[in-house]
Scaffold this motif. Structure first.
Motif, PDB file in Angstrom:
ATOM      1  N   VAL A 218       0.829  -1.222   0.000  1.00  0.00           N
ATOM      2  CA  VAL A 218       0.000   0.000   0.000  1.00  0.00           C
ATOM      3  C   VAL A 218       0.860   1.267   0.000  1.00  0.00           C
ATOM      4  CG1 VAL A 218      -2.006  -1.134   1.026  1.00  0.00           C
ATOM      5  CG2 VAL A 218      -0.322  -0.050   2.528  1.00  0.00           C
ATOM      6  N   ARG A 219       2.064   1.152  -0.559  1.00  0.00           N
ATOM      7  CA  ARG A 219       2.970   2.315  -0.541  1.00  0.00           C
ATOM      8  C   ARG A 219       2.492   3.429  -1.458  1.00  0.00           C
ATOM      9  NH1 ARG A 219       4.357  -1.455  -3.856  1.00  0.00           N
ATOM     10  NH2 ARG A 219       5.542  -1.131  -5.773  1.00  0.00           N
ATOM     11  N   GLU A 220       1.651   3.111  -2.467  1.00  0.00           N
ATOM     12  CA  GLU A 220       1.066   4.151  -3.331  1.00  0.00           C
ATOM     13  C   GLU A 220      -0.312   4.488  -2.776  1.00  0.00           C
ATOM     14  OE1 GLU A 220       2.731   5.527  -5.653  1.00  0.00           O
ATOM     15  OE2 GLU A 220       4.365   4.083  -5.893  1.00  0.00           O
ATOM     16  N   SER A 221      -0.680   5.768  -2.796  1.00  0.00           N
ATOM     17  CA  SER A 221      -1.934   6.164  -2.139  1.00  0.00           C
ATOM     18  C   SER A 221      -3.168   5.639  -2.864  1.00  0.00           C
ATOM     19  CB  SER A 221      -2.000   7.680  -2.023  1.00  0.00           C
ATOM     20  OG  SER A 221      -1.966   8.233  -3.317  1.00  0.00           O
ATOM     21  N   SER A 222      -3.013   5.187  -4.115  1.00  0.00           N
ATOM     22  CA  SER A 222      -4.177   4.689  -4.853  1.00  0.00           C
ATOM     23  C   SER A 222      -4.460   3.213  -4.571  1.00  0.00           C
ATOM     24  CB  SER A 222      -3.935   4.854  -6.357  1.00  0.00           C
ATOM     25  OG  SER A 222      -2.698   4.248  -6.696  1.00  0.00           O
ATOM     26  N   VAL A 223      -3.623   2.574  -3.757  1.00  0.00           N
ATOM     27  CA  VAL A 223      -3.742   1.116  -3.589  1.00  0.00           C
ATOM     28  C   VAL A 223      -4.211   0.743  -2.180  1.00  0.00           C
ATOM     29  CG1 VAL A 223      -2.528  -1.105  -3.764  1.00  0.00           C
ATOM     30  CG2 VAL A 223      -1.880   0.776  -5.279  1.00  0.00           C
ATOM     31  N   PHE A 224      -5.168  -0.181  -2.145  1.00  0.00           N
ATOM     32  CA  PHE A 224      -5.701  -0.735  -0.902  1.00  0.00           C
ATOM     33  C   PHE A 224      -5.343  -2.225  -0.873  1.00  0.00           C
ATOM     34  CE2 PHE A 224      -8.018   2.947  -2.047  1.00  0.00           C
ATOM     35  CZ  PHE A 224      -8.520   3.516  -0.889  1.00  0.00           C
ATOM     36  N   THR A 225      -5.442  -2.853   0.286  1.00  0.00           N
ATOM     37  CA  THR A 225      -5.182  -4.294   0.336  1.00  0.00           C
ATOM     38  C   THR A 225      -6.161  -4.943   1.302  1.00  0.00           C
ATOM     39  OG1 THR A 225      -3.456  -5.984   0.554  1.00  0.00           O
ATOM     40  CG2 THR A 225      -3.393  -4.213   2.168  1.00  0.00           C
ATOM     41  N   ILE A 226      -6.479  -6.218   1.042  1.00  0.00           N
ATOM     42  CA  ILE A 226      -7.544  -6.873   1.819  1.00  0.00           C
ATOM     43  C   ILE A 226      -7.116  -8.277   2.271  1.00  0.00           C
ATOM     44  CG2 ILE A 226      -9.576  -5.598   1.029  1.00  0.00           C
ATOM     45  CD1 ILE A 226      -9.863  -7.708  -1.248  1.00  0.00           C
ATOM     46  N   SER A 242      -0.845  -0.795   9.732  1.00  0.00           N
ATOM     47  CA  SER A 242      -1.179   0.596   9.343  1.00  0.00           C
ATOM     48  C   SER A 242      -0.273   1.600  10.032  1.00  0.00           C
ATOM     49  CB  SER A 242      -2.614   0.936   9.726  1.00  0.00           C
ATOM     50  OG  SER A 242      -3.473   0.095   9.067  1.00  0.00           O
ATOM     51  N   ASP A 243       0.247   1.240  11.210  1.00  0.00           N
ATOM     52  CA  ASP A 243       1.061   2.200  11.980  1.00  0.00           C
ATOM     53  C   ASP A 243       2.502   2.288  11.487  1.00  0.00           C
ATOM     54  OD1 ASP A 243      -1.186   2.398  13.550  1.00  0.00           O
ATOM     55  OD2 ASP A 243      -0.506   0.868  14.967  1.00  0.00           O
ATOM     56  N   LEU A 244       2.907   1.349  10.631  1.00  0.00           N
ATOM     57  CA  LEU A 244       4.317   1.317  10.205  1.00  0.00           C
ATOM     58  C   LEU A 244       4.620   2.368   9.147  1.00  0.00           C
ATOM     59  CD1 LEU A 244       4.926  -2.479   9.609  1.00  0.00           C
ATOM     60  CD2 LEU A 244       6.086  -1.042  11.293  1.00  0.00           C
ATOM     61  N   GLN A 245       5.816   2.902   9.193  1.00  0.00           N
ATOM     62  CA  GLN A 245       6.293   3.797   8.126  1.00  0.00           C
ATOM     63  C   GLN A 245       7.594   3.216   7.594  1.00  0.00           C
ATOM     64  OE1 GLN A 245       4.938   6.304   6.703  1.00  0.00           O
ATOM     65  NE2 GLN A 245       3.173   6.495   8.058  1.00  0.00           N
ATOM     66  N   LEU A 246       7.648   2.868   6.327  1.00  0.00           N
ATOM     67  CA  LEU A 246       8.892   2.355   5.744  1.00  0.00           C
ATOM     68  C   LEU A 246       9.585   3.480   4.997  1.00  0.00           C
ATOM     69  CD1 LEU A 246       7.750  -1.153   4.376  1.00  0.00           C
ATOM     70  CD2 LEU A 246       8.640  -0.547   6.635  1.00  0.00           C
ATOM     71  N   SER A 247      10.918   3.503   5.091  1.00  0.00           N
ATOM     72  CA  SER A 247      11.669   4.551   4.386  1.00  0.00           C
ATOM     73  C   SER A 247      11.726   4.202   2.892  1.00  0.00           C
ATOM     74  CB  SER A 247      13.086   4.631   4.944  1.00  0.00           C
ATOM     75  OG  SER A 247      13.787   3.444   4.601  1.00  0.00           O
ATOM     76  N   ASN A 248      12.072   5.194   2.074  1.00  0.00           N
ATOM     77  CA  ASN A 248      12.225   4.930   0.636  1.00  0.00           C
ATOM     78  C   ASN A 248      13.277   3.864   0.393  1.00  0.00           C
ATOM     79  OD1 ASN A 248      10.262   6.663  -0.128  1.00  0.00           O
ATOM     80  ND2 ASN A 248      11.649   8.403  -0.466  1.00  0.00           N
ATOM     81  N   ALA A 249      14.366   3.907   1.184  1.00  0.00           N
ATOM     82  CA  ALA A 249      15.439   2.915   1.009  1.00  0.00           C
ATOM     83  C   ALA A 249      14.909   1.510   1.301  1.00  0.00           C
ATOM     84  CB  ALA A 249      16.610   3.257   1.927  1.00  0.00           C
ATOM     85  N   GLU A 250      14.059   1.385   2.328  1.00  0.00           N
ATOM     86  CA  GLU A 250      13.491   0.061   2.650  1.00  0.00           C
ATOM     87  C   GLU A 250      12.539  -0.402   1.544  1.00  0.00           C
ATOM     88  OE1 GLU A 250      13.619   0.159   7.535  1.00  0.00           O
ATOM     89  OE2 GLU A 250      12.037   1.256   6.500  1.00  0.00           O
ATOM     90  N   LEU A 251      11.730   0.520   1.051  1.00  0.00           N
ATOM     91  CA  LEU A 251      10.805   0.151  -0.039  1.00  0.00           C
ATOM     92  C   LEU A 251      11.592  -0.303  -1.266  1.00  0.00           C
ATOM     93  CD1 LEU A 251       8.184   3.049   0.304  1.00  0.00           C
ATOM     94  CD2 LEU A 251       7.859   0.637   0.925  1.00  0.00           C
ATOM     95  N   GLU A 252      12.669   0.409  -1.553  1.00  0.00           N
ATOM     96  CA  GLU A 252      13.491   0.042  -2.723  1.00  0.00           C
ATOM     97  C   GLU A 252      14.156  -1.321  -2.526  1.00  0.00           C
ATOM     98  OE1 GLU A 252      16.046   3.403  -3.393  1.00  0.00           O
ATOM     99  OE2 GLU A 252      14.313   4.657  -3.872  1.00  0.00           O
ATOM    100  N   ARG A 253      14.557  -1.613  -1.318  1.00  0.00           N
ATOM    101  CA  ARG A 253      15.173  -2.920  -1.027  1.00  0.00           C
ATOM    102  C   ARG A 253      14.170  -4.050  -1.266  1.00  0.00           C
ATOM    103  NH1 ARG A 253      17.755  -4.622   4.555  1.00  0.00           N
ATOM    104  NH2 ARG A 253      18.647  -6.457   3.527  1.00  0.00           N
ATOM    105  N   ILE A 254      12.963  -3.822  -0.803  1.00  0.00           N
ATOM    106  CA  ILE A 254      11.928  -4.865  -0.987  1.00  0.00           C
ATOM    107  C   ILE A 254      11.621  -5.019  -2.477  1.00  0.00           C
ATOM    108  CG2 ILE A 254       9.546  -5.547  -0.461  1.00  0.00           C
ATOM    109  CD1 ILE A 254       9.846  -3.836   2.150  1.00  0.00           C
ATOM    110  N   ALA A 255      11.490  -3.880  -3.171  1.00  0.00           N
ATOM    111  CA  ALA A 255      11.184  -3.939  -4.613  1.00  0.00           C
ATOM    112  C   ALA A 255      12.276  -4.694  -5.368  1.00  0.00           C
ATOM    113  CB  ALA A 255      11.028  -2.524  -5.165  1.00  0.00           C
ATOM    114  N   ALA A 256      13.519  -4.503  -4.946  1.00  0.00           N
ATOM    115  CA  ALA A 256      14.627  -5.187  -5.632  1.00  0.00           C
ATOM    116  C   ALA A 256      14.629  -6.682  -5.312  1.00  0.00           C
ATOM    117  CB  ALA A 256      15.958  -4.549  -5.220  1.00  0.00           C
ATOM    118  N   ALA A 257      14.218  -7.029  -4.094  1.00  0.00           N
ATOM    119  CA  ALA A 257      14.205  -8.446  -3.695  1.00  0.00           C
ATOM    120  C   ALA A 257      13.063  -9.207  -4.359  1.00  0.00           C
ATOM    121  CB  ALA A 257      14.098  -8.546  -2.176  1.00  0.00           C
ATOM    122  N   PHE A 258      11.985  -8.493  -4.682  1.00  0.00           N
ATOM    123  CA  PHE A 258      10.810  -9.113  -5.316  1.00  0.00           C
ATOM    124  C   PHE A 258      10.523  -8.372  -6.615  1.00  0.00           C
ATOM    125  CE2 PHE A 258      10.511  -9.921  -0.814  1.00  0.00           C
ATOM    126  CZ  PHE A 258      10.106 -11.233  -0.738  1.00  0.00           C
TER     127      PHE A 258
END
Ligand SMILES: NC(=O)c1ccc[n+]([C@@H]2O[C@H](COP(=O)([O-])OP(=O)(O)OC[C@H]3O[C@@H](n4cnc5c(N)ncnc54)[C@H](OP(=O)(O)O)[C@@H]3O)[C@@H](O)[C@H]2O)c1
Length: 270
Positions: A218-226, A242-258
């Motif tokens: 749900v890192r993009e504001s247009s996306v929901f998950t169920i 919902s309370d978590l905040q991931l940094s851009n570096a963390e998001l990029e790491r996950i995107a690269a891993a998957f």
């Protein structure tokens, strides 16, 4: 509307009281978007949701889906009435066509609009639509429709990012990602390099890998998950993502891993 909501496919397979407790735990913790379908348990899932939401309908963004075989003008209306009866409510916040079938989209949309005029649904959307289907729906119904497109989206299946998600963002159509845990609930083990990435980020936040996966999706504001959880502890864990905040570096790491290219065949539409 809750960005992380609750799925209900197969909830009827768990002990009734436990499933109802899981849904209520999720509601208590803010997962007030509930997704069901007439198909799930042939109506049994909707009946369970009806029990779980009794007395608290006003808090909830309630979604259900019509089967493609029922998606004629009159069929949509009859299917919606049956869903409303099982859910013990007088309206759906959003009603979806589960996937495209043989009925012309014009007929389905006419049925949706009829229901909207009657106040039985507030908005309508689609599910499992690719870009040409979305364009056709918008050509028939006009700008502002459909309200959303519910599509497969999890760490190992990011194909919607290629075309469907950008189209939806351009046209103001919300994207609801389903099967965020790939339907099984399993994420790669920490013995794999991809699993280790999730584990390390989870540890850095005092979170679980499932929570990290949800936040990424749900890192993009247009996306929901169920996510679906029959286990109340799972429901609580998902809500707290919902309370978590991931940094851009963390998001990029996950995107690269998957990476996007890992995208496999879509699940059969269910
Ligand atoms: N439009 C469509 O065509 C379509 C297709 C598929 C799904 N959907 C919708 O999307 C919803 C979610 O997808 P899904 O049901 O396929 O599967 P999912 O949410 O990807 O995974 C559900 C599995 O994950 C487990 N789980 C949930 N939270 C967990 C956590 N925090 N830690 C560990 N395991 C956890 C659940 O276990 P427990 O149940 O034991 O808690 C269950 O086994 C569906 O229920 C349905 O509403 C729509």
């Amino acid at each position: 509307m809750a960005v992380i909501g609750q799925g209900t496919w197969n909830i009827e397979n768990a002990t009734r009281s436990v499933t109802v407790a899981a849904l209520r735990r999720g509601l208590d913790l803010g997962m007030t978007h509930i997704d069901c379908a007439e198909m799930y348990g042939s109506g049994a899932a909707e009946a369970l949701v009806g029990q779980a939401i009794a007395g608290r309908r006003e808090e909830i963004f309630l979604v259900s889906k019509v089967l493609p075989t029922h998606a004629s003008h009159r069929g949509v209306i009859a299917a919606c009435d049956a869903s409303l009866a099982r859910l013990k409510t007088d309206r759906l916040d959003c009603y979806l066509l589960h996937w495209r079938g043989a009925h012309p989209l014009e007929d389905t949309i006419a049925g949706f609009e009829h229901l909207r005029q009657q106040g039985k649904i507030l908005v309508w959307g689609v599910s499992n639509f690719d870009v040409p289907d979305l364009e056709e729906a918008q050509r028939i119904a006009g700008a502002g429709h459909p309200a959303c497109n519910q599509v497969l989206y999890h760490l190992e299946e990011r194909a919607i990012e290629n075309a469907v998600l950008p189209w939806c963002e351009r046209h103001g159509v919300a994207v609801v990602g389903y099967s965020p845990f790939g339907n099984t609930g399993d994420l790669p083990s920490a013995r794999t390099s991809r699993g280790r990435v999730l584990q390390e980020i989870a540890e850095a936040h005092g979170a679980t890998v499932h929570q990290i996966a949800l936040r990424f999706l749900v890192r993009e504001s247009s996306v929901f998950t169920i996510p679906k959880a029959s286990n109340p502890e799972h429901a609580a864990e998902n809500a707290r993502a919902s309370d978590l905040q991931l940094s851009n570096a963390e998001l990029e790491r996950i995107a690269a891993a998957f990476p996007l290219e890992r995208g496999r065949r879509a699940l059969p539409m269910l």
